[in-house]
Design a protein around this motif. Sequence first.
Motif, PDB file in Angstrom:
ATOM      1  N   ALA A 132      27.111   8.780  -1.273  1.00  0.00           N
ATOM      2  CA  ALA A 132      26.810   7.981  -2.465  1.00  0.00           C
ATOM      3  C   ALA A 132      25.585   7.108  -2.252  1.00  0.00           C
ATOM      4  O   ALA A 132      24.736   6.980  -3.140  1.00  0.00           O
ATOM      5  N   VAL A 133      25.462   6.517  -1.069  1.00  0.00           N
ATOM      6  CA  VAL A 133      24.318   5.639  -0.790  1.00  0.00           C
ATOM      7  C   VAL A 133      23.050   6.450  -0.550  1.00  0.00           C
ATOM      8  O   VAL A 133      22.016   6.201  -1.163  1.00  0.00           O
ATOM      9  N   TYR A 134      23.119   7.444   0.351  1.00  0.00           N
ATOM     10  CA  TYR A 134      21.908   8.127   0.791  1.00  0.00           C
ATOM     11  C   TYR A 134      21.504   9.305  -0.069  1.00  0.00           C
ATOM     12  O   TYR A 134      20.344   9.707  -0.049  1.00  0.00           O
ATOM     13  N   LEU A 135      22.417   9.875  -0.827  1.00  0.00           N
ATOM     14  CA  LEU A 135      22.052  11.021  -1.644  1.00  0.00           C
ATOM     15  C   LEU A 135      22.043  10.703  -3.139  1.00  0.00           C
ATOM     16  O   LEU A 135      21.260  11.286  -3.887  1.00  0.00           O
ATOM     17  N   ASP A 136      22.911   9.794  -3.570  1.00  0.00           N
ATOM     18  CA  ASP A 136      22.989   9.478  -4.992  1.00  0.00           C
ATOM     19  C   ASP A 136      22.257   8.190  -5.352  1.00  0.00           C
ATOM     20  O   ASP A 136      22.079   7.893  -6.531  1.00  0.00           O
ATOM     21  N   GLY A 137      21.874   7.409  -4.344  1.00  0.00           N
ATOM     22  CA  GLY A 137      21.116   6.198  -4.608  1.00  0.00           C
ATOM     23  C   GLY A 137      21.953   4.998  -5.017  1.00  0.00           C
ATOM     24  O   GLY A 137      21.416   4.006  -5.509  1.00  0.00           O
ATOM     25  N   LEU A 168       0.921  16.035  10.137  1.00  0.00           N
ATOM     26  CA  LEU A 168       2.185  15.335   9.924  1.00  0.00           C
ATOM     27  C   LEU A 168       2.854  15.852   8.659  1.00  0.00           C
ATOM     28  O   LEU A 168       4.060  16.113   8.647  1.00  0.00           O
ATOM     29  N   TYR A 169       2.077  16.021   7.612  1.00  0.00           N
ATOM     30  CA  TYR A 169       2.608  16.555   6.352  1.00  0.00           C
ATOM     31  C   TYR A 169       3.199  17.950   6.569  1.00  0.00           C
ATOM     32  O   TYR A 169       4.323  18.228   6.147  1.00  0.00           O
ATOM     33  N   ASP A 170       2.437  18.823   7.232  1.00  0.00           N
ATOM     34  CA  ASP A 170       2.907  20.191   7.472  1.00  0.00           C
ATOM     35  C   ASP A 170       4.213  20.227   8.256  1.00  0.00           C
ATOM     36  O   ASP A 170       5.084  21.044   7.984  1.00  0.00           O
ATOM     37  N   ARG A 171       4.354  19.321   9.207  1.00  0.00           N
ATOM     38  CA  ARG A 171       5.532  19.331  10.078  1.00  0.00           C
ATOM     39  C   ARG A 171       6.748  18.652   9.474  1.00  0.00           C
ATOM     40  O   ARG A 171       7.873  18.900   9.919  1.00  0.00           O
ATOM     41  N   THR A 172       6.560  17.775   8.498  1.00  0.00           N
ATOM     42  CA  THR A 172       7.692  16.977   8.016  1.00  0.00           C
ATOM     43  C   THR A 172       7.983  17.115   6.525  1.00  0.00           C
ATOM     44  O   THR A 172       9.023  16.660   6.068  1.00  0.00           O
ATOM     45  N   SER A 173       7.101  17.727   5.766  1.00  0.00           N
ATOM     46  CA  SER A 173       7.265  17.734   4.310  1.00  0.00           C
ATOM     47  C   SER A 173       8.517  18.473   3.845  1.00  0.00           C
ATOM     48  O   SER A 173       9.141  18.059   2.859  1.00  0.00           O
ATOM     49  N   ALA A 174       8.913  19.535   4.527  1.00  0.00           N
ATOM     50  CA  ALA A 174      10.111  20.267   4.097  1.00  0.00           C
ATOM     51  C   ALA A 174      11.345  19.374   4.165  1.00  0.00           C
ATOM     52  O   ALA A 174      12.151  19.328   3.227  1.00  0.00           O
ATOM     53  N   LYS A 175      11.472  18.659   5.262  1.00  0.00           N
ATOM     54  CA  LYS A 175      12.626  17.778   5.427  1.00  0.00           C
ATOM     55  C   LYS A 175      12.598  16.646   4.395  1.00  0.00           C
ATOM     56  O   LYS A 175      13.611  16.336   3.761  1.00  0.00           O
ATOM     57  N   LEU A 176      11.440  16.030   4.211  1.00  0.00           N
ATOM     58  CA  LEU A 176      11.349  14.899   3.288  1.00  0.00           C
ATOM     59  C   LEU A 176      11.513  15.348   1.844  1.00  0.00           C
ATOM     60  O   LEU A 176      12.112  14.638   1.033  1.00  0.00           O
ATOM     61  N   TYR A 177      11.020  16.533   1.523  1.00  0.00           N
ATOM     62  CA  TYR A 177      11.229  17.088   0.189  1.00  0.00           C
ATOM     63  C   TYR A 177      12.729  17.311  -0.047  1.00  0.00           C
ATOM     64  O   TYR A 177      13.250  16.997  -1.117  1.00  0.00           O
ATOM     65  N   GLY A 178      13.423  17.809   0.971  1.00  0.00           N
ATOM     66  CA  GLY A 178      14.868  18.015   0.861  1.00  0.00           C
ATOM     67  C   GLY A 178      15.615  16.718   0.605  1.00  0.00           C
ATOM     68  O   GLY A 178      16.555  16.677  -0.194  1.00  0.00           O
ATOM     69  N   VAL A 179      15.189  15.647   1.267  1.00  0.00           N
ATOM     70  CA  VAL A 179      15.804  14.333   1.052  1.00  0.00           C
ATOM     71  C   VAL A 179      15.615  13.908  -0.403  1.00  0.00           C
ATOM     72  O   VAL A 179      16.569  13.504  -1.080  1.00  0.00           O
ATOM     73  N   ALA A 180      14.391  14.016  -0.892  1.00  0.00           N
ATOM     74  CA  ALA A 180      14.096  13.610  -2.270  1.00  0.00           C
ATOM     75  C   ALA A 180      14.839  14.484  -3.272  1.00  0.00           C
ATOM     76  O   ALA A 180      15.383  13.983  -4.270  1.00  0.00           O
ATOM     77  N   LEU A 181      14.896  15.782  -3.018  1.00  0.00           N
ATOM     78  CA  LEU A 181      15.562  16.698  -3.939  1.00  0.00           C
ATOM     79  C   LEU A 181      17.063  16.429  -4.014  1.00  0.00           C
ATOM     80  O   LEU A 181      17.654  16.480  -5.095  1.00  0.00           O
ATOM     81  N   ARG A 182      17.678  16.124  -2.881  1.00  0.00           N
ATOM     82  CA  ARG A 182      19.122  15.817  -2.885  1.00  0.00           C
ATOM     83  C   ARG A 182      19.422  14.591  -3.745  1.00  0.00           C
ATOM     84  O   ARG A 182      20.436  14.518  -4.418  1.00  0.00           O
ATOM     85  N   ILE A 183      18.542  13.617  -3.724  1.00  0.00           N
ATOM     86  CA  ILE A 183      18.762  12.387  -4.487  1.00  0.00           C
ATOM     87  C   ILE A 183      18.423  12.589  -5.955  1.00  0.00           C
ATOM     88  O   ILE A 183      19.192  12.197  -6.837  1.00  0.00           O
ATOM     89  N   LEU A 184      17.301  13.234  -6.224  1.00  0.00           N
ATOM     90  CA  LEU A 184      16.793  13.323  -7.596  1.00  0.00           C
ATOM     91  C   LEU A 184      17.315  14.534  -8.368  1.00  0.00           C
ATOM     92  O   LEU A 184      17.333  14.520  -9.598  1.00  0.00           O
ATOM     93  N   LYS A 185      17.670  15.597  -7.638  1.00  0.00           N
ATOM     94  CA  LYS A 185      18.211  16.810  -8.251  1.00  0.00           C
ATOM     95  C   LYS A 185      17.261  17.432  -9.278  1.00  0.00           C
ATOM     96  O   LYS A 185      17.678  18.071 -10.230  1.00  0.00           O
ATOM     97  N   ASP A 186      15.975  17.219  -9.100  1.00  0.00           N
ATOM     98  CA  ASP A 186      14.955  17.764  -9.989  1.00  0.00           C
ATOM     99  C   ASP A 186      13.710  18.032  -9.146  1.00  0.00           C
ATOM    100  O   ASP A 186      13.197  17.124  -8.491  1.00  0.00           O
ATOM    101  N   ARG A 187      13.248  19.280  -9.148  1.00  0.00           N
ATOM    102  CA  ARG A 187      12.131  19.665  -8.288  1.00  0.00           C
ATOM    103  C   ARG A 187      10.859  18.869  -8.582  1.00  0.00           C
ATOM    104  O   ARG A 187      10.178  18.419  -7.670  1.00  0.00           O
TER     105      ARG A 187
END
Length: 188
Positions: free
Chosen positions: A149-154, A31-50
């Motif tokens: 604003a809601v989904y990417l900036d929090g 599950l991690y291998d198949r979904t981590s790229a997408k979920l990492y992208g979600v977190a990165l868009r919001i946090l803007k810090d790797r």
Amino acid sequence: MPLTQRETERLELEQLIARCGRGDEGAFSELYDRTSAKLYGVALRILKDRGAAEDALQETYFNVWGAAGRFSTDGASPITWLVTIARHRAIDRLRRSRHGDNVPIGAAALAVPTAAPGPEAQAAASSERRRVEACMGELPKDRAALVRAVYLDGDSYAQLAARHKVPINTMRSWMRRALISLRACLAR
């Protein structure tokens, strides 16, 4: 009638989550291998810090492991469920950092694999991102800005309602209609 690729992927993710709910570590790794790229992208868009996005991703999978047994296949799609968890973890981390409250998570989360997504996963995430961006382009500009604003900036609905000087229920209605439009576009 045979299943489409999207339906097959959804079924496979549902099965992996169900196996995770029964404590199957192999299913969790897949599950991690198949979904981590997408979920990492979600977190990165919001946090803007790797680094912060990687931490949020670890928290996400820690939560997924604990909640997999409660996932219901009769509701949202598995990827929507996973993205929602990732989004919430990233927003929580963003809010904690704004208040200077960076509380470390439990040591159990550190055991989650942190391998970077491979080229195939990155390509799939990039393709999905283009689809979402195209659908966002179909929304009126002001509604697309609210969704970002809601989904990417929090930002919360209350913050947006105050910023736009409208009642909170009006903001909820605007967001609901925008999200319905996005869902319809993404289903095409």
